[in-house]
Design an enzyme around this catalytic site. Structure first.
Site, PDB file in Angstrom:
ATOM      1  N   CYS A   1       5.501  67.588  33.350  1.00 35.57           N
ATOM      2  CA  CYS A   1       4.382  66.737  33.765  1.00 35.57           C
ATOM      3  C   CYS A   1       3.520  67.416  34.826  1.00 35.57           C
ATOM      4  O   CYS A   1       2.322  67.133  34.941  1.00 35.57           O
ATOM      5  CB  CYS A   1       4.907  65.403  34.299  1.00 35.57           C
ATOM      6  SG  CYS A   1       5.776  64.419  33.062  1.00 35.57           S
TER       7      CYS A   1
ATOM      8  N   GLU B   1       5.041  67.145  26.164  1.00 33.46           N
ATOM      9  CA  GLU B   1       5.174  65.752  25.718  1.00 33.46           C
ATOM     10  C   GLU B   1       3.813  65.151  25.334  1.00 33.46           C
ATOM     11  O   GLU B   1       3.547  63.977  25.577  1.00 33.46           O
ATOM     12  CB  GLU B   1       5.848  64.891  26.796  1.00 33.46           C
ATOM     13  CG  GLU B   1       7.276  65.332  27.099  1.00 33.46           C
ATOM     14  CD  GLU B   1       7.940  64.475  28.167  1.00 33.46           C
ATOM     15  OE1 GLU B   1       7.240  63.641  28.794  1.00 33.46           O
ATOM     16  OE2 GLU B   1       9.152  64.643  28.390  1.00 33.46           O
TER      17      GLU B   1
END
Length: 508
Positions: free
Chosen positions: A117, A236
């Protein structure tokens, strides 16, 4: 900060003042009880920003020390980019030796960076931009990591991460932002600068020292190219609601393959249950679930197609209440999952636990493999679990048979591996149940006898399946190795409840 007697600490700071400066730098204990070290600056010409370097030699130890800058002269002094580092770090590259030794003990084969992230950011304005993390440290602007809520000066930048992989003897895996964050994205013509940044990043790592970006790397002290082989496109980002990923992906894939056809490209889309609709060399698989779910995933890839891209399990861990801050239960489920990956290593090419480190003073995510503060460190049970697999890379899978009435709560695999002197058959078995289990282990085709004197069994367990390690009890849940006098091609063993066992049979 942790300051230890007899050790030297390097202070770097940038100073500007229209007057002469008399400044004392001191390391003091935070309770004010002791002055550990001091050194002084006396300069008459600091009208422009000037880099000042001092070394402070500690005359005492304090785990909660601080840096004090004091002056007895009235005036105005501007300070910027102040850094205090131990003079002794791993290979002189800024990393704590103790933490690096813990990584080396796992025998890592690759390092995935700069993160997951962290690469994207909640917003693109706060994404990791590699060009802003290279060059002289004092010229790096830094950025706010808005996912994990801290400011980074980007002293640990793209170059330092490539260098870290090299220092660990690990292959670098470079995760690229492809124009997407958690909350915004770009596409079409606005994507061109991101694609160019991607190509430039590869030239920085792999280009000759005469190329535009390779010459920057050489100027930083590394004229030889880094062996960058793997590039992940995003993190992701292939969720059903992120349709733009499939639009952006081919722009990067085609540009990279044209410029660097040897690069192995990793897609974020999961191809374990069906073929991908785009080209890739590998695809990402992430799993964060409770212990029971992760244990049952040990058979996840048995029905995966043996054709097409390989699997990169780039983030796996048990989390939630089962895991706490890193429990025995979590490590057992993860070990069973890894055993499943090992048995399916014809399609699973790489795997890594995540996250790797956590600063105990800033726990945003639990659990993690290695916990540290300013002067201590310990491995969670999940860290120690991974030591059972450090010889697996490059080893050979060996067929075995495990006879037990509790097979649904067991996971097992076997490999043959070599150290400097001997060849071993290693049988790993996880007992995920509450009962001790009598097992018969049968192996065949060894083409060698078993040396009982050099054979061992290593067990990871504890009195409570939710037991954790801590700074006060760093070895509460760690592997214990003992002799294995009944080592043989066929042997009966008692497997303790909630435990991981590794039977290492020396072959002669």
């Amino acid at each position: 900060m942790n300051v230890e007697e007899g050790k030297a600490y390097n202070l770097v700071m940038h100073i500007r003042s229209l007057e002469s400066v008399e400044l004392t730098a001191s390391l003091t204990c935070s309770n004010g009880s002791q002055n550990l070290a001091s050194n002084s600056v006396r300069e008459t010409n600091l009208s422009t920003w000037t880099k000042v370097e001092l070394q402070l030699l500690a005359q005492g130890t304090c785990r909660t020390s601080r840096l004090e800058l004091t002056t007895r002269k009235r005036g105005v002094i501007w300070l910027d980019q102040v850094s205090l580092m131990p003079s002794e770090t791993y290979k002189g590259h800024g990393f704590r030796k103790e933490l690096m030794y813990m990584l080396l003990d796992l025998k890592p084969r690759f390092l995935r960076f700069p993160g997951g992230c962290f690469v994207e950011g909640n917003w693109l304005k706060n994404a990791f931009r590699w060009k802003e993390t290279i060059g002289p440290w004092e010229e790096r602007a830094g950025h706010y990591g808005d996912v994990w809520h801290y400011w980074t000066d980007d002293g640990l930048g793209y170059y330092e991460l490539l260098q870290l992989a090299e220092d660990l003897g690990a292959t670098p895996v470079w995760v690229l932002n492809i124009g997407m964050s958690h909350h915004d994205a770009v596409n079409g013509t606005m994507l061109a600068p991101f694609v160019k940044d991607a190509i430039d990043s590869l030239e920085f790592a792999k280009g000759s020292d005469k190329s535009t970006w390779g010459s920057v790397r050489a100027t930083m002290g590394h004229p030889e190219p880094f062996p960058l082989k793997y590039v992940a496109l995003g993190n992701e980002d292939c969720a059903p609601f992120k349709l733009i990923y499939r639009e952006n992906y081919p722009m990067f894939y085609n540009a990279i393959k044209e410029a660097y056809p040897d690069i192995q490209i990793i897609s974020n889309c999961d191809g374990s249950s069906g073929p991908l609709d785009h080209p890739a060399d590998l695809y990402d698989y992430h799993i964060y679930e409770n212990a029971s779910t992760v244990f049952l995933k040990k058979n996840e890839f048995e029905r995966t197609s043996r054709n097409g891209p390989k699997i990169f399990v780039s983030e796996y861990a048990v989390n939630g209440e089962d895991a706490g801050n890193g429990s025995l239960l979590a490590s057992l489920a993860e070990a069973a999952f890894l055993i499943g990956l090992e048995k399916n290593s014809d399609v699973v090419q790489m795997a890594c636990y995540a996250p790797l480190f956590v600063n105990d003073n800033d726990r945003v995510w639990n659990p993690d493999a290695i916990v540290f503060n300013s002067w201590q460190q310990y491995g969670t049970p999940s860290y120690w679990m991974q030591t059972y697999f450090r010889e697996s890379s490059g080893a050979m899978i060996h067929p075995i048979m495990i006879s037990s009435s509790y097979s649904d709560l067991l996971a097992a695999s076997a490999i043959t591996w070599q150290d400097a002197e001997n060849t071993f058959l290693r049988v790993k078995i996880v007992n995920f149940g509450p009962n001790a289990v009598n097992l018969t282990i049968s192996s065949s085709g060894l083409q060698a006898g078993v040396d009982t004197a050099k054979s061992t069994v290593t067990v990871l367990t504890s009195s409570n399946l939710l037991d954790e390690n801590s700074f006060s009890e760093p070895n509460k849940v760690v592997p214990v190795t003992s002799e294995l006098p009944n080592a043989a091609e066929q042997m009966q063993v008692l497997h303790l409840p909630y435990s991981i066992c590794s039977f290492d049979l020396a072959l002669v």
